[in-house]
Enzyme design. Sequence first.
Site, PDB file in Angstrom:
ATOM      1  N   LYS A  94       0.926  -1.326   0.014  1.00 42.97           N
ATOM      2  CA  LYS A  94      -0.191  -0.045  -0.052  1.00 42.97           C
ATOM      3  C   LYS A  94       0.950   1.276   0.144  1.00 42.97           C
ATOM      4  CE  LYS A  94      -2.060  -1.416   4.162  1.00 42.97           C
ATOM      5  NZ  LYS A  94      -0.797  -2.527   4.483  1.00 42.97           N
ATOM      6  N   ASP A 138      -0.800   2.632   9.790  1.00 41.05           N
ATOM      7  CA  ASP A 138      -1.196   1.842   8.856  1.00 41.05           C
ATOM      8  C   ASP A 138      -2.703   1.999   8.506  1.00 41.05           C
ATOM      9  OD1 ASP A 138      -0.202  -0.610   7.229  1.00 41.05           O
ATOM     10  OD2 ASP A 138      -1.753  -1.786   8.376  1.00 41.05           O
ATOM     11  N   LYS A 166      -4.829   3.476   4.971  1.00 41.78           N
ATOM     12  CA  LYS A 166      -5.825   2.554   4.287  1.00 41.78           C
ATOM     13  C   LYS A 166      -6.968   3.639   4.112  1.00 41.78           C
ATOM     14  CE  LYS A 166      -4.541  -1.746   6.255  1.00 41.78           C
ATOM     15  NZ  LYS A 166      -5.084  -2.625   7.354  1.00 41.78           N
TER      16      LYS A 166
END
Length: 815
Positions: free
Chosen positions: A580, A679, A683
Site C-alpha cells: 500500500k 497503517d 488505508k
Amino acid sequence: MKILKFGGTSVGSVESIRTLAGIVRSTLQEGQRVAVVTSAMGGITNCLLEMAAQAEAGSDFHVLLQKMEQRHLEVIKALIAVKRQNPVIMQLKIFMNELEDLLQGVKAVGELSARTQDSIVGYGELCSTFIVAQLLQQDHPDARFADARLWIKTDSAYGHARVNQELTDQLIRDAFRDNPAAVFCITGFVASNEKGQTTTLGRGGSDYTAALVGAAIEAEEIQIWTDVDGFMTADPRMVSKAFTLPEISYTEAMELTYFGAKVIYPPTMIPAFEKRIPIVIRNTFNPSFTGTVIREHAHRNGHLIRGISSISDVSLINLQGSGMVGRTGFSGRLFSLLAREGINIILITQASSEHSITLAVSPKDAANARRLIAAEFELELQTGKLEIPRVEDELSVLAVVGENMKHTSGVSGKLFNALGRNGVNVTAIAQGSSEYNISVVIRKNDLAKALNLVHEAFFLSRIKTLNVFYLGVGNIGKTLLRQVKDHEAYLLEHNALRINMVAITNTRQMLFREAGIPLQQWERLMQEGGEPADLEQFISRMKAMNLPNSVFIDNSASADVVNHYASLFAASISVVTCNKIGNSGSYEQYKAFKAAVKKHGVNFLYETNVGAGLPIIKTLQDLLVSGDKIMRIEAILSGTISFIFNEFKGDRRFYDVVKEARAKGYTEPDPRDDLSGLDFMRKMLILARDSGYGVEMEDVEIEPILPESCMQATSVDAFFETLLQEDAYFEELKQRAEREGKVLRYIGVLEDGKVSIRLQAIDDRHPFYALSGSDNIIAFTTNRYTACPLVVKGPGAGAEVTAAGVFADLVKCAN
Ligand code: ADP
Ligand code: ASP
Ligand code: MG
C-alpha cells in the site's frame, strides 16, 4: 502422376535421405508414376554464397569447399552400395572441380557477377539431386538424374529469373513423353536462359520447380516434403502454439507466403492454381501425418482468419505534401520509378486526404528508394509541394490473412484490440482491396509479442495466458504461490486461463523461465538455478522480454519497488499488489499511477491494500461506477486495534489486552506500530482518494490512542510499563463508555472529503457495536444506502486471505 519435392532438411542428412527414399518407394508401390524434385542439402546454398563472397573478397574458400565435399561424400558412403560408389564419387569430384574453377575465377578477377553467382549456387542442387538419383536407382532402375536447366527456361534476371512458361511446359512434356517409365530426379531451384547459362528461381525456388513440372504434365498432386507438419496458423518458430491447417486456398497461401510464411515459395502457387493441381505439404520427419492441402476452395474452419505471417525487417518511406492531392499522375510516376529500378514495394498506404503516401520496402532498398524519389520529384521538392521523404527503420510487418475475412466485420477490431491492449503501436495499416489481408507495420522489437497476441486473439481465444513476474516470497508471497499451484487446473478448465510464472524474485535471488516456472518446484529451482537478486535488472528484463499479457505482482512493502510502477505501466505491464506504500504516498504519485494506467490500458489492482481479501475497494468502485455518491465512510481497518477494543471491556485491563494481542501474534513486535494508527491512516487515505478526494497524509486528523508517555517509552518493555502507569486513563475511558451503555471503537471516518480517525464511544444502534475478534468493518453511507449503510465485515488480515485477494486481482487481469 505425383511430384514429390524434398526440401533442404529432407535431404540434409543420411537419415533424412533414407527416409526420403522410403517415401518415394511407398508412393511407387501405390502404383503411381512419380517425379522427385530436390533442394540442396540444408545449409549448402548459404555455404555456396559464402564461398562466392570469400572468393570475391580474395579470401580462401577451400575450408568451406572441403566441408561441402565432405558432407556429400558422407551420404554417398552411407547410402550407396560399395560396388556402385565409384562412379558417384567421380561425378561429385567433377562437380566440385567445376565449382572450384568458378570460384578461382571469381577470386582472380575479384568480381562476382550475378551470372557467375547463379552458376555457383546451382551446384548445391546438382550434387544433392545426383546422389538421390543414384540412391533411388539401386531399387528402381528407372530412376534418372534430370538437370532442370535443360527444361526450365528463363530470362536472364539472375537470382530471381522469370520463367518462359510456354517453352518450359513443352520441354518438360517432351521429356516425360519420351521417357514414359523414367522416375526423374530433378534438380530444384536451377534453370537456364536462352543461351543455356545457369539461372536460379529465387531463394526457396525448388518448390517452384516442383510446381512447374507438375503443371506441365498435369500431375495429380504436388507434394512438398519439409520439416514441419504442414502450413501452420503462424510460423512455429515464433508462435509456439501455432497449429497445422488441414486446408488452405491458393489465394490464402499466396498472401501468407508473400508476407513471410517461408514454408513454401510464393510463386509456387501460380502454376498449380492455373491447372488446379492440389499442393500438399507434408513432414518428412512425420510421414504418417496428413499435412496441409492447398487447393482452390478450402473449407471454413470456424476461425475469422486462416493464418498470420510476418516480415521481420522492413523500412517505411513516408511521402507528404500538397503536391500529391488530386494528382493521379503522382502515384503512377512513383510506382513506375520504383518498378523500373527493381525495388519491391511490400505494402502501400495512402491517406484518403491524398496528402501522404507510405511505402514499406526492404531495408536494403530504403536508402536507394529515398534517393531515387528525391531525384524524380526534385521540382516538387524545390517548390515545397513535397516534403523530403522520411525513412523509418527497425520495423516489421504483421499480416492476418483469410478468405473468410471478406464481408466479415470485426477482424480489424479484434486485431487492433489485441495489439492496443498490450501497448503495440501500429505505425501503418494496409488492407488489400481483395480483403483477404490486413497488414500492420509495427516496431521490430514488438514483433514476437504481437504475433503471439494476435494468434491468441484469433485462434486460442478460449485459453488466455497471463505472463506473471512475481516479487516477494515472504508469508503472503509463498501462500499465494501455493494457492496458484493448487488452483491451476481449475483455472484452465473453468476460466480458460493459464498462469505462466515467468520470473520469481525475493531480496536474495531471482529466477527467470520464459516457458514458465513449474510451481511444484519453484523453491528448489530458485535454490539451484537462481541468480543473485537485483531489482533494477528484474524490472528491465521484465520489460525487455516484452511478453503479451504481462502482470507484475508486488508482494513487498517496499517503496523502491513502487518507484518502478509508472515505468511498468508505460511498458504495458499490469500491476497487482498488496503493497500500500504506492497508493498512500503523495497524491501526485497516486494521480500519476491512475493516469498512466488509463493511458496504457493496463490493470492496476490493489484490493488487498485495504482490509486484505475483503471486497472493499471493489465495492467502493462498483458504487461509484454505477452512479452512487459516497456521503460517508466509517471503518475499522486495523485487525489489531479492532481486537484490542473489542476485548477491552468488563474488568479487563488495557495492559492485559495489549499483552494478549501481542502474544497471539496480532501485533507487530512493537505494538505501538499498530496503535500509532499509521497503517490505518494509509488505508483511509486510499479510500478517500478512490472516492475522488485529493487528500494527503498531513490532512488526516488522527487522535492518538496512547498518551504521550507511552509513545516516549524507549523499549517495548518500557512501553508496557507505561501502559500500567496510565491504567487509570484507560479505565476512565472504558467506564465512562460503559456507564452510557456504549463500547469503545477506534473509527476512521471520511465525510465531506475529510478524513479523521478517532476513539469513539458508540451505542448498540451503530453497526460497529457488536464487532468481535480482530475483524475489520466498513460502512458506506451513500445516496442509495442512506438509512442503513452498506456494510462489509470480516477478517482483514492474515496470509491466507490476503493472498486470496491478490489472486482474485490477478485473475481479473485476464478480463
Ligand atoms: P524446406 O527446406 O523444406 O524448403 P523451409 O525452411 O523453406 O523448408 O520451410 C519450412 C519452414 O518454414 C519451417 O521449418 C518453418 O520454420 C517455416 N515457417 C514459417 N511460417 C510457417 C507457417 N505458417 N507454417 C509452417 N512453417 C512455417
Ligand atoms: N536451395 C535453395 C535455397 O536454399 C532452393 C530451395 O531450397 O528451395 O534457397
Ligand atoms: Mg523452402
